[in-house]
Write a protein that holds these residues in place. Sequence first.
Motif, PDB file in Angstrom:
ATOM      1  N   ASP A   1      13.797  21.124  -3.173  1.00 36.03           N
ATOM      2  CA  ASP A   1      13.399  21.152  -4.494  1.00 36.03           C
ATOM      3  C   ASP A   1      13.917  21.999  -5.075  1.00 36.03           C
ATOM      4  O   ASP A   1      14.832  21.094  -6.085  1.00 36.03           O
ATOM      5  CB  ASP A   1      11.561  20.695  -4.876  1.00 36.03           C
ATOM      6  N   TYR A   2      14.176  23.113  -4.849  1.00 34.74           N
ATOM      7  CA  TYR A   2      14.648  23.790  -5.673  1.00 34.74           C
ATOM      8  C   TYR A   2      16.388  24.063  -4.837  1.00 34.74           C
ATOM      9  O   TYR A   2      17.376  23.525  -5.851  1.00 34.74           O
ATOM     10  CB  TYR A   2      14.415  25.218  -5.103  1.00 34.74           C
ATOM     11  N   PHE A   3      16.933  23.672  -3.513  1.00 34.13           N
ATOM     12  CA  PHE A   3      18.280  23.184  -3.890  1.00 34.13           C
ATOM     13  C   PHE A   3      19.039  21.698  -4.136  1.00 34.13           C
ATOM     14  O   PHE A   3      19.840  21.258  -4.639  1.00 34.13           O
ATOM     15  CB  PHE A   3      17.963  22.536  -1.989  1.00 34.13           C
ATOM     16  N   ASN A   4      17.645  20.880  -4.014  1.00 28.05           N
ATOM     17  CA  ASN A   4      17.693  19.732  -5.034  1.00 28.05           C
ATOM     18  C   ASN A   4      18.423  19.881  -6.531  1.00 28.05           C
ATOM     19  O   ASN A   4      19.324  19.158  -7.123  1.00 28.05           O
ATOM     20  CB  ASN A   4      16.654  18.374  -4.978  1.00 28.05           C
ATOM     21  N   ARG A   5      17.646  20.986  -6.883  1.00 29.93           N
ATOM     22  CA  ARG A   5      17.403  21.779  -9.200  1.00 29.93           C
ATOM     23  C   ARG A   5      18.927  21.877  -7.907  1.00 29.93           C
ATOM     24  O   ARG A   5      19.576  21.763  -9.311  1.00 29.93           O
ATOM     25  CB  ARG A   5      16.609  22.466  -8.727  1.00 29.93           C
ATOM     26  N   ILE A   6      19.272  22.400  -7.211  1.00 30.94           N
ATOM     27  CA  ILE A   6      20.502  23.491  -7.622  1.00 30.94           C
ATOM     28  C   ILE A   6      21.610  22.829  -7.502  1.00 30.94           C
ATOM     29  O   ILE A   6      22.738  22.693  -7.974  1.00 30.94           O
ATOM     30  CB  ILE A   6      21.146  24.330  -6.074  1.00 30.94           C
ATOM     31  N   THR A   7      21.501  21.616  -7.095  1.00 33.38           N
ATOM     32  CA  THR A   7      22.932  20.279  -6.395  1.00 33.38           C
ATOM     33  C   THR A   7      22.793  19.783  -8.085  1.00 33.38           C
ATOM     34  O   THR A   7      23.988  19.231  -8.590  1.00 33.38           O
ATOM     35  CB  THR A   7      22.177  19.427  -5.489  1.00 33.38           C
ATOM     36  N   ALA A   8      21.872  19.406  -8.512  1.00 32.30           N
ATOM     37  CA  ALA A   8      21.839  18.815  -9.739  1.00 32.30           C
ATOM     38  C   ALA A   8      22.429  19.822 -11.514  1.00 32.30           C
ATOM     39  O   ALA A   8      23.200  18.755 -11.626  1.00 32.30           O
ATOM     40  CB  ALA A   8      20.498  18.160 -10.154  1.00 32.30           C
ATOM     41  N   ILE A   9      22.257  20.751 -10.954  1.00 31.14           N
ATOM     42  CA  ILE A   9      22.780  21.804 -11.888  1.00 31.14           C
ATOM     43  C   ILE A   9      24.104  21.993 -11.867  1.00 31.14           C
ATOM     44  O   ILE A   9      24.915  21.802 -12.621  1.00 31.14           O
ATOM     45  CB  ILE A   9      22.308  22.675 -11.968  1.00 31.14           C
ATOM     46  N   ARG A  10      24.179  21.915 -10.204  1.00 31.60           N
ATOM     47  CA  ARG A  10      25.789  22.301  -9.900  1.00 31.60           C
ATOM     48  C   ARG A  10      26.575  21.086 -10.751  1.00 31.60           C
ATOM     49  O   ARG A  10      27.854  21.163 -11.520  1.00 31.60           O
ATOM     50  CB  ARG A  10      26.116  22.209  -8.306  1.00 31.60           C
ATOM     51  N   ASP A  11      26.299  19.721 -10.623  1.00 30.04           N
ATOM     52  CA  ASP A  11      26.624  18.911 -10.851  1.00 30.04           C
ATOM     53  C   ASP A  11      26.916  18.603 -12.671  1.00 30.04           C
ATOM     54  O   ASP A  11      28.205  18.054 -13.183  1.00 30.04           O
ATOM     55  CB  ASP A  11      25.587  17.438 -10.672  1.00 30.04           C
ATOM     56  N   GLU A  12      26.066  19.117 -13.371  1.00 32.44           N
ATOM     57  CA  GLU A  12      25.627  19.165 -14.461  1.00 32.44           C
ATOM     58  C   GLU A  12      26.636  20.023 -15.228  1.00 32.44           C
ATOM     59  O   GLU A  12      27.656  20.306 -16.309  1.00 32.44           O
ATOM     60  CB  GLU A  12      24.700  19.509 -15.275  1.00 32.44           C
ATOM     61  N   ILE A  13      27.231  21.216 -14.299  1.00 36.04           N
ATOM     62  CA  ILE A  13      28.266  22.010 -14.856  1.00 36.04           C
ATOM     63  C   ILE A  13      29.798  21.302 -14.352  1.00 36.04           C
ATOM     64  O   ILE A  13      30.424  21.576 -15.407  1.00 36.04           O
ATOM     65  CB  ILE A  13      27.787  23.730 -13.246  1.00 36.04           C
ATOM     66  N   SER A  14      30.093  20.602 -12.969  1.00 38.25           N
ATOM     67  CA  SER A  14      31.238  19.711 -13.049  1.00 38.25           C
ATOM     68  C   SER A  14      31.631  18.640 -14.418  1.00 38.25           C
ATOM     69  O   SER A  14      32.261  19.027 -15.022  1.00 38.25           O
ATOM     70  CB  SER A  14      31.457  19.152 -12.027  1.00 38.25           C
ATOM     71  N   LYS A  15      30.169  18.421 -14.555  1.00 35.87           N
ATOM     72  CA  LYS A  15      30.291  17.154 -15.964  1.00 35.87           C
ATOM     73  C   LYS A  15      30.694  17.575 -17.622  1.00 35.87           C
ATOM     74  O   LYS A  15      31.761  17.649 -18.110  1.00 35.87           O
ATOM     75  CB  LYS A  15      29.206  15.950 -15.930  1.00 35.87           C
ATOM     76  N   THR A  16      29.799  19.322 -17.588  1.00 37.44           N
ATOM     77  CA  THR A  16      30.205  19.603 -18.191  1.00 37.44           C
ATOM     78  C   THR A  16      31.911  20.364 -18.898  1.00 37.44           C
ATOM     79  O   THR A  16      32.411  20.706 -19.485  1.00 37.44           O
ATOM     80  CB  THR A  16      28.985  20.843 -18.651  1.00 37.44           C
ATOM     81  N   THR A  17      31.915  20.875 -17.680  1.00 39.89           N
ATOM     82  CA  THR A  17      33.121  21.585 -17.613  1.00 39.89           C
ATOM     83  C   THR A  17      34.234  20.630 -17.568  1.00 39.89           C
ATOM     84  O   THR A  17      35.089  20.377 -18.608  1.00 39.89           O
ATOM     85  CB  THR A  17      33.366  22.029 -15.922  1.00 39.89           C
ATOM     86  N   ILE A  18      34.305  19.089 -17.480  1.00 39.51           N
ATOM     87  CA  ILE A  18      35.703  18.413 -17.819  1.00 39.51           C
ATOM     88  C   ILE A  18      35.004  18.276 -19.050  1.00 39.51           C
ATOM     89  O   ILE A  18      36.235  17.767 -20.075  1.00 39.51           O
ATOM     90  CB  ILE A  18      34.836  17.399 -17.129  1.00 39.51           C
ATOM     91  N   GLN A  19      33.629  17.678 -19.496  1.00 40.36           N
ATOM     92  CA  GLN A  19      33.746  17.740 -20.953  1.00 40.36           C
ATOM     93  C   GLN A  19      34.323  19.116 -21.998  1.00 40.36           C
ATOM     94  O   GLN A  19      35.467  18.750 -22.866  1.00 40.36           O
ATOM     95  CB  GLN A  19      32.363  18.009 -21.497  1.00 40.36           C
ATOM     96  N   LEU A  20      34.466  20.323 -21.316  1.00 38.72           N
ATOM     97  CA  LEU A  20      34.934  21.210 -21.603  1.00 38.72           C
ATOM     98  C   LEU A  20      36.465  21.449 -21.892  1.00 38.72           C
ATOM     99  O   LEU A  20      36.624  21.910 -22.699  1.00 38.72           O
ATOM    100  CB  LEU A  20      34.535  22.307 -21.167  1.00 38.72           C
ATOM    101  N   GLN A  21      37.071  20.971 -20.978  1.00 37.82           N
ATOM    102  CA  GLN A  21      38.203  20.741 -20.849  1.00 37.82           C
ATOM    103  C   GLN A  21      39.068  19.808 -21.866  1.00 37.82           C
ATOM    104  O   GLN A  21      39.570  20.288 -22.424  1.00 37.82           O
ATOM    105  CB  GLN A  21      38.843  20.555 -19.594  1.00 37.82           C
TER     106      GLN A  21
END
Length: 520
Positions: free
Chosen positions: A207-227
């Motif tokens: 479950d924590y690995f899935n959460r970490i993966t989801a957070i990484r996806d959110e970081i990638s998505k937010t990073t694109i929005q930030l750029q």
Amino acid sequence: MNELAGKLALIGRGIWRNRWLAIAVMWAVGLIGLGVTWFFPERFEAQAKVHVDTMTVLKPLMEGVTFQPDIDQQVKMLGKTLVSRPNVERIANDPSVGLLERGQSSANEKLLDFLMKNIKVDQSGGNNLYAITFRDTDAERARKVVDRFVRLFITSGIEAKQRNSDEATRFIDEQIKDYEAKLADADTKVKEFKLHNMAVANANQQDYFNRITAIRDEISKTTIQLQSADHSREALRRELAKENPYLPGEAASSSSLTPDLDARIEMQKRQLDDLLRRYTEAHPDVFATRRTIRELEAERRRDVQIKLKTQVTPPPGSMAPTNPVYQRLRIELAQAEALVASLQAQIGAYRVRQQEFQTIAEKIPQAEAELMQLTRGYEVVRKQYEQLVNRREAASLGAKMDRNSSMAEFRLVEPPRVSPMPVFPSKKHLAALLMLGSIVVGMAVAFGMTLVHPTVSSERELREFTKRPVLGVLTVLPDPRRESTLRQERLRVLAVVGAYLFIQFVWIGWMVFRSFYGIH
């Protein structure tokens, strides 16, 4: 056969030559045997048989419900250990048995060793039929000893079973108390571990690995929005730097003459900016929006010219206090700055949460191993505790069964009794053996004297003895007087031997009579 017959004839002639020596030895041994037989103590055997019935109706009915020991094995062990030193001392020190001599308070080692060697407990017939035997010179004393051992055998079986039940119950109770303490200690350790590791105690690493993966996806998505937001902010900064914050008076007046067209133009420009962020200059929507803006601006210029003709022209050189485009750009730049700051804050929060989940995920395997070890120890103690409780209930039920009904019934098949005839060797057996022994000893002594002082009575014996050829043989002529003397000698030998045999047979008969009628 001829050679054997010759040797027997040779032995017979040797014994005949020393016949009176043989008779004397025979009489001497016989008389000594009479005295030995008279004082020889006869032994009588007392025996009793006990059957142990281990098959009862209650035993198969309670099978699987309560713990049932191997009664047959216990009975066998009881039979093997019945003749032990404590039991023998108890019987020997009993005054009613009569083993102690007058003035003796306790049995000595010699008496105890005698009893342990002569008391026999053997399985007779079947597996559960036991024969207890004892031989003694006193028949009544032998019967008492066997009777005491029969009683001891029966009572020991009941007492041993009751003692084993009590000991087993006491031992199980002690073990249950010990395991209760161990169970409480293990339970406390599991609770303390869960409290100290609440975040990871019941967590799943996947479950924590899935959460970490989801957070990484959110970081990638937010990073694109930030750029994207950062690019928009830089574009606004460049446009703001090019725009003059003040407008001339004519522009200021014109801007105030067509507010509706200005609002529509402003809205189209905003839409154009939004399209430029997503598409290139060659996109059809961009072309359409630019055409709309040009048309609106042309319309605004026509309206301004018409309205300026009807108004008073302000003094030349006067400046409007603000530029609406500049103000709009500043507002949009502030919004872009806020958006960039918000996206950066979100990325920072996401990274903090990612680090927290990563730390927890790294601790989960160790926490799971520790919790599994504690749980395994707890489960082992709990299962052992439950087994002990179940066994205590089974032992308690077995003890009640032992008190209410005997699982092994001791039956006295043959009560202690003494055989009226003494056991071998009795006086009659000894008398017969001594009679035969005296005859054999007498003949052996006579033949031995022949070997010590050898004589020859034939040509063959002389040739074999000297190992030389025999030149001649002298023949004895028949003499009536010699034949008469020889006949008288034979009669005397027969008379003496007959008298000896008569005395021996009378003595043996007397021993048989005494043994048959119980005369001791």
